[in-house]
Design a protein around this motif. Structure first.
Motif, mmCIF file in Angstrom:
data_model
loop_
_atom_site.group_PDB
_atom_site.id
_atom_site.type_symbol
_atom_site.label_atom_id
_atom_site.label_comp_id
_atom_site.label_asym_id
_atom_site.label_seq_id
_atom_site.Cartn_x
_atom_site.Cartn_y
_atom_site.Cartn_z
ATOM 1 N N GLY A 120 1.655 17.204 -5.554
ATOM 2 C CA GLY A 120 1.636 15.783 -5.213
ATOM 3 C C GLY A 120 0.324 15.362 -4.584
ATOM 4 O O GLY A 120 -0.391 16.176 -3.995
ATOM 5 N N ARG A 121 0.014 14.087 -4.741
ATOM 6 C CA ARG A 121 -1.194 13.526 -4.135
ATOM 7 C C ARG A 121 -0.901 12.116 -3.670
ATOM 8 O O ARG A 121 -0.279 11.328 -4.390
ATOM 9 N N ILE A 122 -1.305 11.810 -2.446
ATOM 10 C CA ILE A 122 -1.149 10.460 -1.921
ATOM 11 C C ILE A 122 -2.493 9.959 -1.413
ATOM 12 O O ILE A 122 -3.385 10.744 -1.098
ATOM 13 N N MET A 123 -2.632 8.632 -1.385
ATOM 14 C CA MET A 123 -3.831 8.003 -0.832
ATOM 15 C C MET A 123 -3.383 6.960 0.182
ATOM 16 O O MET A 123 -2.516 6.135 -0.112
ATOM 17 N N LEU A 124 -3.983 7.016 1.372
ATOM 18 C CA LEU A 124 -3.565 6.179 2.490
ATOM 19 C C LEU A 124 -4.719 5.347 3.032
ATOM 20 O O LEU A 124 -5.867 5.792 3.060
ATOM 21 N N ARG A 125 -4.390 4.141 3.488
ATOM 22 C CA ARG A 125 -5.326 3.324 4.261
ATOM 23 C C ARG A 125 -4.608 2.867 5.516
ATOM 24 O O ARG A 125 -3.379 2.795 5.555
ATOM 25 N N THR A 173 -7.322 10.821 1.131
ATOM 26 C CA THR A 173 -6.548 11.508 0.094
ATOM 27 C C THR A 173 -5.853 12.717 0.699
ATOM 28 O O THR A 173 -6.476 13.510 1.411
ATOM 29 N N GLY A 174 -4.569 12.858 0.412
ATOM 30 C CA GLY A 174 -3.810 13.984 0.915
ATOM 31 C C GLY A 174 -3.099 14.715 -0.203
ATOM 32 O O GLY A 174 -2.532 14.104 -1.110
#
Length: 426
Positions: free
Chosen positions: A204-209, A225-226
């Protein structure tokens, strides 16, 4: 240690059924044989000796995350569990705290029936009950999980009680110092999805602001990016506001990156309904262990195009679960060379880089510059610059041989300075 003999009786019963001892017990004549019974008794005494060196607790556990894996380098099975725990013993009941627990080899099967959000009762040991996150260990012959009851604190409240929220802009100066040195981020999802591994599994990959993501100097947005498990990535839809517990690292080659261990929704947007491809070879394919093996199959995520989608864990435990992501990123390449002009600063296509296609070797970059020297570079107007993304500007510099230090990670302001020095800005 115990008010009656039931615990020792349980130890004896469990040991007599231990699959790893079955052949020995049978060779000694089975459970009706005195010598076999003496053998089991001696095994129980060994376990009791180990228990006496530790402090046993009765534990009520709320499982937030559970994952099963096989360590690629050794083939050892493992089960990793995290969540909230309330421990008790003869001295009393301890305050509820977060916990991590690792089950190895034959013990890994103890976690087969555990599910996220489940509440379970078991027996454990804990070396340090003063830690923010308890490190629970199984007790040989005693640790089994049964359905439990009980109330636990709100997960978001417990996360914030245990960890201070760190802003994304401050992570660079507050990196993790080890596999259990976590950072807590409260942010909004820009992207959440899965991508395939070489073995046919997924990570899995997530992108956060967050509120600190807009840089005051040049307006460029900081997106974190996580890497994470497919289960976490598929739990949330875009625009969900979440609390993400992670380890964070940075390298000159890959920049800031994170390994997300726990994620809980504050505001949940349901993820899009889609059929998830289930692999026949999914063991060990969580985010960290995948990046230890390598892949050429990661596709880029373009944040400038809402219609463009991406396809979907020194020690063995570090390799499988908690090692910061930057040590794995060298093997997270993509195969999208023909889409170089659309690269949006996340995945490098050729050079094992977590970034744009800009971090090629000096030799390759030099060859590109020489091949483009004969082209007449057009000047850019203010309106054109405002309409161009950072990726567009980087592509322009590559095409026309504009020298920019560390182009793959250069910010917009640095690129504009280079263009101005080259006389390409009106």
């Amino acid at each position: 240690m115990w008010s009656d003999d039931s615990t020792v009786a349980t130890l004896f019963a469990n040991k007599s059924k231990d699959p790893s001892l079955k052949a020995t017990i049978d060779d000694l004549g089975g459970l009706k044989s005195d010598i076999a019974i003496q053998f089991i008794t001696d095994a129980v005494l060994v376990d009791l000796t180990d228990i006496l060196r530790k402090t046993p607790f009765s534990a009520s556990l709320e499982v937030w995350e559970v994952s099963h894996t096989i360590i690629p380098s050794t083939g050892r099975p493992a089960c990793f569990i995290s969540g909230a725990a309330t421990l008790s013993n003869e001295q009393g009941v301890l305050e509820t705290a977060m916990f991590n627990m690792s089950l190895w080899d034959s013990d890994a099967a103890l976690g087969d029936d555990l599910e996220r959000d489940g509440i379970y009762e078991t027996s454990v040991t804990c070396k340090d009950t003063e830690r923010d996150v308890l490190m629970l260990e199984p007790i040989a012959g005693l640790t089994t999980f049964s359905q439990g009851k009980g109330k636990f604190p709100n997960r978001a409240d417990l996360l914030k009680q245990t960890f201070d929220v760190t802003q994304i802009a401050d992570l660079k100066d507050n990196l993790s110092r080890g596999m259990f040195d976590f950072r807590l981020i409260e942010g909004t999802l820009v992207y959440s999805g899965t991508q395939p591994t070489k073995a046919g599994g997924q990570f899995g990959r997530i992108m956060l602001r967050d509120d600190s993501s807009i840089d005051a100097d040049d307006g460029e947005e900081l997106i974190l990016t996580g890497l994470t498990s497919p289960e976490i990535a598929l739990r949330f839809g875009k625009y969900s506001k979440i609390l993400a517990l992670m380890t964070v690292s940075e390298s000159a080659k890959y920049g800031l990156n994170a390994n997300v261990k726990i994620a809980e929704a504050i505001i949940l947007v349901a993820p899009p309904k889609a059929t998830q491809t289930v692999s026949k070879d999914d063991d060990g394919d969580d985010a960290s262990s995948y990046f230890n093996q390598g892949s050429d199959d990661i596709e880029e995520v373009d944040l400038d195009d809402d219609d463009e989608k991406a396809d979907e864990e020194s020690s063995e435990q570090e390799d499988a679960v908690d090692e910061p992501a930057d040590s794995h990123l060298a093997e997270a390449d993509g195969d999208d060379d023909e889409d170089e002009s659309d690269d949006d600063d996340w995945i490098d296509d050729e050079d094992d880089d977590w970034g744009d296609d800009d971090d090629e070797s000096d030799e390759d970059e030099s060859d590109e510059d020489e091949s483009d020297e004969d082209e007449s570079a057009p000047t850019l107007t203010t309106a054109e610059v405002k309409a161009m993304s950072v990726a567009d500007l980087r592509a322009f510099c590559r095409k026309h041989g504009v020298k920019v230090d560390d182009l793959g990670h250069a910010r917009k302001s640095a690129i504009l300075d280079a263009l101005d020095d080259a006389g390409l800005l009106e």
